[in-house]
Structure formats: C-alpha cells, structure tokens
Scaffold this active site. Structure first.
Site, PDB file in Angstrom:
ATOM      1  N   GLY A 140       0.846  -1.192   0.000  1.00  0.00           N
ATOM      2  CA  GLY A 140       0.000   0.000   0.000  1.00  0.00           C
ATOM      3  C   GLY A 140       0.875   1.233   0.000  1.00  0.00           C
ATOM      4  N   CYS A 141       0.464   2.251   0.709  1.00  0.00           N
ATOM      5  CA  CYS A 141       1.215   3.507   0.763  1.00  0.00           C
ATOM      6  C   CYS A 141       2.641   3.251   1.243  1.00  0.00           C
ATOM      7  CB  CYS A 141       0.517   4.470   1.707  1.00  0.00           C
ATOM      8  SG  CYS A 141       1.467   5.964   2.035  1.00  0.00           S
TER       9      CYS A 141
END
Length: 191
Positions: free
Chosen positions: A32-33
């Site tokens: 993800g991020c």
C-alpha cells in the site's frame, strides 16, 4: 627493508584473519502507501535502511504522477545476521491487510496492491510458505502476491522518510486512513 616487509606481511595476515562483516541483503515489499511500509520496516531491528519507490512495472524512471504498472514499494536493506528473510516476510504480512484485494486499507487502486518481490527460488519458497501460514492463521484467502523481482526505482526525495520528517502530516494521514484500526480488525493484537 626487510623489517618493513615483515611488518607488511604481518599486517596482511592480521587483516585477512579478521572475520568479514556479513554482507547486507535487500528485499522489496509492496504494502500500500509506501510511507507506512517504510515507517514500519524502519522500526524493525536488523533493518539498516528502507527506501520508498516503485516496482513491478515496465515504465522506466517512474514518478509519483506517472508510474503505470508499478506498485508503491519499499526496498529494505537488512543484516541477515540480525534478521532473516523469513522473519521480514512474516513481519511484512503482519503489518498489512493481506486479504484486501482493492489496494490497502484507505488507498485503493492497482498501485496500492500488495506483493512480495522475490529474487531467488529460495526467497520464493519462503514467501509462499509464509503466505500459506498467513492464510491458515486468518482462515481467509490472501490477496498478496509473490512476484518475481524487477527493477526497483526509488521515489522522489520528498517521499523518503516521510513519516519521520513530517510527523504531523503523517499522523494526519494515518488518522484519516484508519490503518491502525484496520490492522487491529484483521490481526487482533498480533500485528
């Protein structure tokens, strides 16, 4: 001249008898991020460095605004004398939601999907084994893929060490995202 040669030979023998420092290794994870992935890996003992970037795509020199086919990823440099590859893979899985097919928690879309990038058959065996253990532990299908390693492209400087350099901005992002709450829902207290 002879004493100088003896001293040089003795120095050479002493230097070659000293134990060699273990070679550092790298691993690449997409969770993800990349700000969050970088942050949790930097907190892991045995990790020397974590760098935010892009992996898995074919576009050369990707940027945050243009990285089609790439996942946001983190290259982890670690000391194998202090942490094993298997421990890193397990640590990674326990700091993401491996069942999320849409991306990761509040970040949706193809570039936020999760993956372990492997560089050898042994890494693939370990990653697949841990992935299977995670599926059994969660009693749910795991969306995180095990993929062949590709070129890792470091992200722009303003993304590096974002959580450390911008604690208020990161705290705001983390609160809005609800990452801690989401991970607690997935893992209970086991993350």
């Amino acid at each position: 001249m002879r004493p100088l040669m003896l001293a040089a030979a003795a120095a050479l023998l002493t230097a070659s008898a000293a134990p060699a420092a273990p070679a550092l290794k790298t691993a690449v994870f997409a969770g993800g991020c990349f700000w969050s992935v970088e942050k949790f890996f930097e907190a892991r003992p045995g990790v020397v460095r974590a760098v935010s970037g892009y992996a898995g795509g074919t576009v050369r020199n990707p940027t945050y605004m243009r990285h089609p086919g790439h996942l946001e990823a983190v290259q982890v440099t670690y000391d194998p004398a202090k942490v094993s590859y298997a421990q890193l893979v397990d640590y990674f899985f326990h700091h993401i939601d491996p069942t999320d097919t849409r991306g990761q928690i509040c970040d949706f879309g193809p570039s936020y999907q999760t993956a372990v990038f492997v560089g050898s058959p042994e890494e693939r065996r370990i990653a697949e084994q841990v992935r299977g253990q995670v599926a059994a532990e969660l009693k749910a299908p795991v969306a995180t893929r095990v993929r062949d390693a590709s070129t890792f492209w470091p992200a722009e400087a303003y993304h590096q060490d974002f959580a450390r350099r911008n604690p208020a901005d990161y705290a705001d992002y983390a609160a809005r995202c609800g990452r801690d709450r989401a991970l607690k829902a997935v893992w209970g207290g086991r993350s």
